[in-house]
Design a protein around this motif. Sequence first.
Motif, PDB file in Angstrom:
ATOM      1  N   PRO A  71       0.826  -1.212   0.000  1.00  0.00           N
ATOM      2  CA  PRO A  71       0.000   0.000   0.000  1.00  0.00           C
ATOM      3  C   PRO A  71       0.860   1.262   0.000  1.00  0.00           C
ATOM      4  O   PRO A  71       1.879   1.327   0.698  1.00  0.00           O
ATOM      5  CB  PRO A  71      -0.801  -0.128   1.310  1.00  0.00           C
ATOM      6  N   GLU A  73       0.401   4.179   1.274  1.00  0.00           N
ATOM      7  CA  GLU A  73       0.540   4.892   2.548  1.00  0.00           C
ATOM      8  C   GLU A  73       1.594   4.253   3.447  1.00  0.00           C
ATOM      9  O   GLU A  73       2.206   4.931   4.274  1.00  0.00           O
ATOM     10  CB  GLU A  73      -0.799   5.021   3.288  1.00  0.00           C
ATOM     11  N   PHE A  74       1.824   2.939   3.275  1.00  0.00           N
ATOM     12  CA  PHE A  74       2.890   2.296   4.041  1.00  0.00           C
ATOM     13  C   PHE A  74       4.245   2.857   3.611  1.00  0.00           C
ATOM     14  O   PHE A  74       5.104   3.161   4.438  1.00  0.00           O
ATOM     15  CB  PHE A  74       2.846   0.775   3.860  1.00  0.00           C
ATOM     16  N   GLY A  90       4.156  -3.750   4.548  1.00  0.00           N
ATOM     17  CA  GLY A  90       2.742  -3.876   4.209  1.00  0.00           C
ATOM     18  C   GLY A  90       2.590  -4.663   2.922  1.00  0.00           C
ATOM     19  O   GLY A  90       3.315  -4.418   1.958  1.00  0.00           O
ATOM     20  N   ASP A  92      -0.821  -5.722   1.745  1.00  0.00           N
ATOM     21  CA  ASP A  92      -2.172  -5.649   1.192  1.00  0.00           C
ATOM     22  C   ASP A  92      -2.995  -4.630   2.001  1.00  0.00           C
ATOM     23  O   ASP A  92      -2.611  -4.260   3.111  1.00  0.00           O
ATOM     24  CB  ASP A  92      -2.842  -7.038   1.267  1.00  0.00           C
ATOM     25  N   ARG A  93      -4.109  -4.207   1.395  1.00  0.00           N
ATOM     26  CA  ARG A  93      -5.057  -3.357   2.125  1.00  0.00           C
ATOM     27  C   ARG A  93      -6.442  -3.952   1.983  1.00  0.00           C
ATOM     28  O   ARG A  93      -6.889  -4.255   0.879  1.00  0.00           O
ATOM     29  CB  ARG A  93      -5.033  -1.937   1.576  1.00  0.00           C
ATOM     30  N   ILE A  98      -4.682  -2.490   7.080  1.00  0.00           N
ATOM     31  CA  ILE A  98      -3.481  -2.769   6.270  1.00  0.00           C
ATOM     32  C   ILE A  98      -2.838  -4.048   6.789  1.00  0.00           C
ATOM     33  O   ILE A  98      -2.601  -4.207   7.998  1.00  0.00           O
ATOM     34  CB  ILE A  98      -2.485  -1.591   6.317  1.00  0.00           C
ATOM     35  N   LEU A 118       0.638   4.630  10.764  1.00  0.00           N
ATOM     36  CA  LEU A 118      -0.358   4.542   9.703  1.00  0.00           C
ATOM     37  C   LEU A 118      -1.701   5.155  10.120  1.00  0.00           C
ATOM     38  O   LEU A 118      -2.499   5.542   9.260  1.00  0.00           O
ATOM     39  CB  LEU A 118      -0.566   3.075   9.297  1.00  0.00           C
ATOM     40  N   CYS A 120      -4.191   3.593  11.416  1.00  0.00           N
ATOM     41  CA  CYS A 120      -5.300   2.672  11.154  1.00  0.00           C
ATOM     42  C   CYS A 120      -4.948   1.294  11.713  1.00  0.00           C
ATOM     43  O   CYS A 120      -3.809   1.040  12.115  1.00  0.00           O
ATOM     44  CB  CYS A 120      -5.600   2.569   9.656  1.00  0.00           C
ATOM     45  N   ILE A 122      -3.962  -2.595  11.864  1.00  0.00           N
ATOM     46  CA  ILE A 122      -3.145  -3.470  11.020  1.00  0.00           C
ATOM     47  C   ILE A 122      -3.440  -4.928  11.361  1.00  0.00           C
ATOM     48  O   ILE A 122      -3.838  -5.258  12.473  1.00  0.00           O
ATOM     49  CB  ILE A 122      -1.628  -3.192  11.160  1.00  0.00           C
TER      50      ILE A 122
END
Length: 565
Positions: A71, A73-74, A90, A92-93, A98, A118, A120, A122
């Motif tokens: 991803p 953002e990673f 990372g 996959d999302r 994530i 992040l 979010c 994980i």
Amino acid sequence: MLTELLKEFVAEGLVTERQLQEARNVELETGEPSYRFFRDRGLIPEQRLLAVLAEKLGLQLHKDLSGAKVPQEFLTKVPLRFARAYNLIGVDRRDEVIVVATGDPLYTEPMDEVEGMLGCEIEPVLAERSEITALINRTYVQGGNVEEMLDDLKPDEIIGMAEEIEESEDVLDIAYKAPIIKLVNMLFFEALRMRASDIHLQPYENKLQVRYRIDGILHDTQIIPKKVQEAVVSRIKVMGRMDIAERRLPQDGRTTIRVSDAEVDVRISSVPTSHGERIVMRLLDKSARLYELTELGLEERNMKLIGSLIHYSHGIILVTGPTGSGKTTTLYAALQRINSLEKNILTIEDPIEYNLRDVSQIQVATKKGLTFASGLRSLLRQDPDIMMVGEVRDVDTARIAIQSALTGHLVFSTLHTNDAPGAVTRMLDIGIEAYLVSSSLIGVIAQRLVRLVCQRCKEAYRPTESEVKEIGLELSQVKDGILYKGKGCHHCMGTGYWNRTGIYEVLPIVERVRELVVERAGANVIKHAAVEAGMKTLRMDGAQKVLQGLTTVEEVLRVTQLDLF
């Protein structure tokens, strides 16, 4: 839970009670999970350890990360140095979650930090450290280019660069390095990120061209200004412990570089040309994983044949093909398959490309008198069951290998010939008697590497009759009249290919072939008899991979010759 896990390995015979107690003592002293003790010392194969951890912790195990999409953002929020230090990435999302791969699931602090970075949730999954490192190499882009590296280079720094270097220098550690050192480190990093096996520095009249060999094909990449050519060459020669003052004679050197926790052996060769010294560097990644026989691209019949050959108690098995065709990888995969504590396996190699667990490996040192022939004589006094000789280069090595096979040893080696029957006639040509070859040789494996169609830009097309006839096929054999090729995308550098697989020609030395060897028949006669007995030639095996949509007609034509027999 961890105690149950380790007891399972004791029950399997992978570790002893004494080692288990030693691991617990280390855990009490350092606070590190005791399973690391076994993993870091190679006592338990990492794949097996992760499989049990995945089962006990209820986590997914990813055996292969080659198709993972990191991803964005990673990449932007998690620094490269952090990802490397804690070996996580990372992969996959899924909606607002994530997925992060790690090889150390019980070390939770880094995962908590990543979650904070992040912003979010994980989800941890497991993967081998080498797979994670390779994915980090491929996806994080190294900042800077040649011009930026040389912006602050002063004229008096250009010539005579010969800085002291550390053992196994980490090529990522460039923050406070001089511009030329930064530039050379960047070349190594880019080569490893792009999966290159070789780096070529080719001097021209007004530039120094950098070329990477990727999947067997050379690609032009960076152009280095001519004014810094001498400095770049000097830096590389210093790294390889070569004589920087000698510019008129060819030289060879060797060094080791690090990319975070991965070590890469670099073999360096320099030759003088009309426009300056030309440098070629072969990269051997020590952390690269060993392949199983089932992963090499062997079709079912060849797999069974090789499986039966490697379980013989004595005899010679030869693997043939040009340089860079994957012969050593096949030999290592075969040795892994038959490796056990009941067998004494010894190898003599030049160079040692991978470290094999429970196998004693010897490095050839010609200058000190340790050649393949002399080393092989010494191995016979080490009570071996199985021996691997890097290459049969001369009649002495061939004779000792044959005597070893005739006295009850299984011997693996490589030879440079175009096909499997050619290996038989080559042994006769170098001076080995026909009756010795026929009685000691049990099988020959010829191989090539073909590039695989890139899965990200793969597209179907309808081939012509003449196109498929070139590789010995009829249009009626093509399912639905459709084959596949890569259109070319950013992922595959516009080539339409990504990664490689093997095509094989396996010749078991059956009775009819033995008779032909004794009669000193030609390679074409032997090939004809072998094909009648069911052998698939290299081109036939390649054609099957075209029908399966794995590669293209052009690739098979590039690496194989027309079958004449």
